[in-house]
Motif scaffolding. Structure first.
Motif, mmCIF file in Angstrom:
data_model
loop_
_atom_site.group_PDB
_atom_site.id
_atom_site.type_symbol
_atom_site.label_atom_id
_atom_site.label_comp_id
_atom_site.label_asym_id
_atom_site.label_seq_id
_atom_site.Cartn_x
_atom_site.Cartn_y
_atom_site.Cartn_z
ATOM 1 N N ARG A 1 1.028 -1.010 0.038
ATOM 2 C CA ARG A 1 -0.093 -0.029 -0.005
ATOM 3 C C ARG A 1 0.783 1.313 -0.003
ATOM 4 N NH1 ARG A 1 -2.176 0.841 4.314
ATOM 5 N NH2 ARG A 1 -3.749 2.388 3.702
ATOM 6 N N ARG A 2 1.715 1.204 -0.698
ATOM 7 C CA ARG A 2 2.625 2.419 -0.947
ATOM 8 C C ARG A 2 2.727 2.778 -2.435
ATOM 9 N NH1 ARG A 2 8.288 1.676 2.537
ATOM 10 N NH2 ARG A 2 7.121 1.322 4.650
ATOM 11 N N LEU A 3 2.821 4.294 -2.547
ATOM 12 C CA LEU A 3 3.032 4.912 -3.868
ATOM 13 C C LEU A 3 4.335 5.345 -4.076
ATOM 14 C CD1 LEU A 3 1.532 6.122 -6.484
ATOM 15 C CD2 LEU A 3 1.019 8.360 -5.140
ATOM 16 N N TYR A 4 5.153 5.121 -5.065
ATOM 17 C CA TYR A 4 6.499 5.403 -5.167
ATOM 18 C C TYR A 4 6.574 6.673 -6.156
ATOM 19 C CZ TYR A 4 7.664 1.319 -2.926
ATOM 20 O OH TYR A 4 7.789 0.054 -1.835
ATOM 21 N N GLN B 1 9.150 8.216 -0.441
ATOM 22 C CA GLN B 1 7.946 8.447 -0.202
ATOM 23 C C GLN B 1 8.003 9.842 0.274
ATOM 24 O OE1 GLN B 1 5.415 5.346 0.967
ATOM 25 N NE2 GLN B 1 6.378 5.101 -0.970
ATOM 26 N N LEU B 2 7.137 10.888 -0.771
ATOM 27 C CA LEU B 2 7.034 11.991 -0.766
ATOM 28 C C LEU B 2 5.553 12.568 -0.796
ATOM 29 C CD1 LEU B 2 10.071 13.214 -3.276
ATOM 30 C CD2 LEU B 2 9.958 12.680 -0.669
ATOM 31 N N PHE C 1 1.621 10.771 6.282
ATOM 32 C CA PHE C 1 2.047 12.235 6.341
ATOM 33 C C PHE C 1 1.323 13.154 7.310
ATOM 34 C CE2 PHE C 1 2.943 10.312 1.964
ATOM 35 C CZ PHE C 1 4.138 10.625 1.848
ATOM 36 N N TYR C 2 0.266 12.775 7.768
ATOM 37 C CA TYR C 2 -0.617 13.498 8.459
ATOM 38 C C TYR C 2 -0.004 13.731 9.952
ATOM 39 C CZ TYR C 2 -4.844 15.577 10.723
ATOM 40 O OH TYR C 2 -5.632 16.787 11.154
ATOM 41 N N ASP C 3 -0.184 14.881 10.588
ATOM 42 C CA ASP C 3 0.308 15.466 11.816
ATOM 43 C C ASP C 3 -1.060 15.301 12.584
ATOM 44 O OD1 ASP C 3 0.828 16.360 14.323
ATOM 45 O OD2 ASP C 3 1.654 17.865 13.427
ATOM 46 N N PHE D 1 0.411 18.680 6.755
ATOM 47 C CA PHE D 1 1.364 17.267 6.330
ATOM 48 C C PHE D 1 2.657 17.329 6.181
ATOM 49 C CE2 PHE D 1 -3.402 17.232 5.228
ATOM 50 C CZ PHE D 1 -3.581 15.882 5.130
ATOM 51 N N TYR D 2 3.320 16.509 6.657
ATOM 52 C CA TYR D 2 4.842 16.424 6.281
ATOM 53 C C TYR D 2 5.215 16.416 5.139
ATOM 54 C CZ TYR D 2 5.239 16.383 11.651
ATOM 55 O OH TYR D 2 4.806 16.922 13.073
ATOM 56 N N GLN D 3 6.467 16.622 4.762
ATOM 57 C CA GLN D 3 7.018 16.536 3.413
ATOM 58 C C GLN D 3 7.536 14.950 3.054
ATOM 59 O OE1 GLN D 3 5.600 18.928 1.919
ATOM 60 N NE2 GLN D 3 7.231 19.135 0.637
#
Length: 410
Positions: free
Chosen positions: A211-214, A226-227, A265-267, A273-275
């Motif tokens: 479940r990752r987007l590269y 992961q950006l 990414f969400y705080d 959202f973190y970078q």
């Protein structure tokens, strides 16, 4: 040849930096589509078509991905591919054709392009520019013939270097642009290219098991980055594709991207959202908000999640978006010019957007005609949805009952 160069190198906007970037062209397509819808002027639509002639001809991988950029120089010389001398043109063109080019594009024997950083700069080079001089009918015919000859002649030159890496983030920008252009301009080839790009991205960048987007793909290999921008830009592009087609597959994929976006990414404590993910080897995690040459990851995250929330009627997408707006409220208030994309998200959140629900076979002529009408009007704060896939319960039940009586419900 179509496409926008990266920026101007002089105050007159005459000489460009000849590099062409995918993200610039994608965003400018969206701008010119808006200009066309607002004004009705066909010249804006023609700019869009010119861009896509270039993108589909020179910047598209055979499997559907979009390349990142073309260099400014070829054979070690800035602009050599794009510039011409009068000597070259007189050899290539008839007298009538050269006269038309000279008049319309401001060609002179001395040229207008000087690269002061290069002591061995090519002499007497002309950057074509529109002088604003009107041509007679015969001159216009001569100009059209000349342009074909010049383009064919230029095609025999050494092309600028191609940056052929494919980035999920920039492809997301172009996916949204070409999908929307396909519907607004009624160009099936654009919609087909958008669909092909969507399939390419889903196959090459998404790891279903993890479940990752590269982020990057080139020659069969992808990186492990992961950006934030990768997820947010692509999420917006996939939503654009869904809204112009009502195919449930893009919406289902959008939900997967959004879920990963929030998870990684969400705080959850302060919003925003973190970078990068927590697992990234960084001294500190930052939350970028400044909308520069591209909108920030936070601006696009908020915008995309608000849209998805309205389409799916799911609070888990709206809540992080609104908390993030609150996190950046002081920036929005004090420096609105620095965050224009986020200001647009504020406008979307503050006013209930128009919601259009279409019921029936999405491939049927009535639904296709309605999609053309809906997207042929300038109305930025709206969402368009069908009845298949993870759409709101209202459209799946209440309107489906009405579908027995009507092919399309708005």
């Amino acid at each position: 040849g179509g496409g926008f160069a990266r920026y101007s190198t002089d105050a007159k906007w005459l000489v460009p930096h000849f590099e062409k970037m995918l993200y610039d062209n994608a965003q400018l397509v969206q701008l010119y589509l808006d200009a066309y819808l607002v004004s009705g002027e066909k010249r804006h639509a023609e700019v869009v078509r010119d861009v896509f002639r270039y993108i589909l001809r020179d910047m598209t991988h055979p499997e559907g991905g979009f390349y990142s950029a073309e260099d400014a120089d070829s054979e070690g010389k800035e602009g050599k591919f794009y510039c011409f001398t009068t000597v070259e043109l007189k050899k290539l063109l008839s007298k009538e054709e050269f006269a038309a080019v000279e008049k319309y594009y401001g060609v002179t024997d001395g040229g207008n392009f000087v690269d002061h950083s290069d002591p061995d700069h090519l002499k007497d080079q002309n950057v074509f520019f529109r002088t604003g001089t009107k041509l007679e009918k015969a001159e216009m015919s001569a100009l059209a013939a000349a342009e074909k000859k010049i383009f064919a002649y230029r095609g025999k030159r050494v092309r600028p270097g191609l940056d052929d890496k494919i980035l999920a983030s920039w492809n997301g920008l172009m996916l949204g642009a070409i999908a929307r252009a396909g519907r607004v301009l009624d160009e099936p080839s654009y919609l087909a290219a958008a669909q092909k790009n969507f399939e390419f991205i889903r196959a090459k960048f998404w790891d279903q098991k993890e479940r990752r987007l590269y982020h990057r793909w080139r020659d069969g290999e992808r990186d492990s980055a992961q950006l934030l921008d990768t997820h947010t830009f692509l999420l917006e592009g996939v939503l654009d594709l869904y809204e112009v087609t009502l195919d449930p597959a893009p919406l289902e994929f959008a939900v997967k991207i959004a879920d990963r976006l929030i998870e990684a990414f969400y705080d959850k404590e302060k919003g925003g959202f973190y970078q990068a993910t927590a697992s990234a080897d960084l001294i500190m995690r930052v939350k970028d908000y400044y909308d520069g040459a591209e909108p920030s990851g936070n601006s696009t995250a908020i915008s995309a999640l608000l849209r998805l929330a309205k389409i799916t009627d799911n609070k888990k997408y709206r809540e992080p978006a609104m908390a993030s707006l609150a996190q950046f409220s002081s920036k929005i208030t004090q420096f609105p010019r620095a965050v224009p994309y986020m200001v647009g998200a504020v406008d979307f959140s503050a006013n209930e957007p128009k919601r259009v629900v279409l019921v029936g076979d999405v491939k049927s002529e009535p639904v296709q005609n309605m999609l053309k009408i809906i997207h042929g009007n300038y109305q930025p704060n709206k969402v368009v949805l069908g009845t298949e896939g993870p759409v709101e319960e209202f459209s799946r039940t209440t309107l489906k009952k009405q579908a027995k009586k009507s092919e399309v419900v708005v």
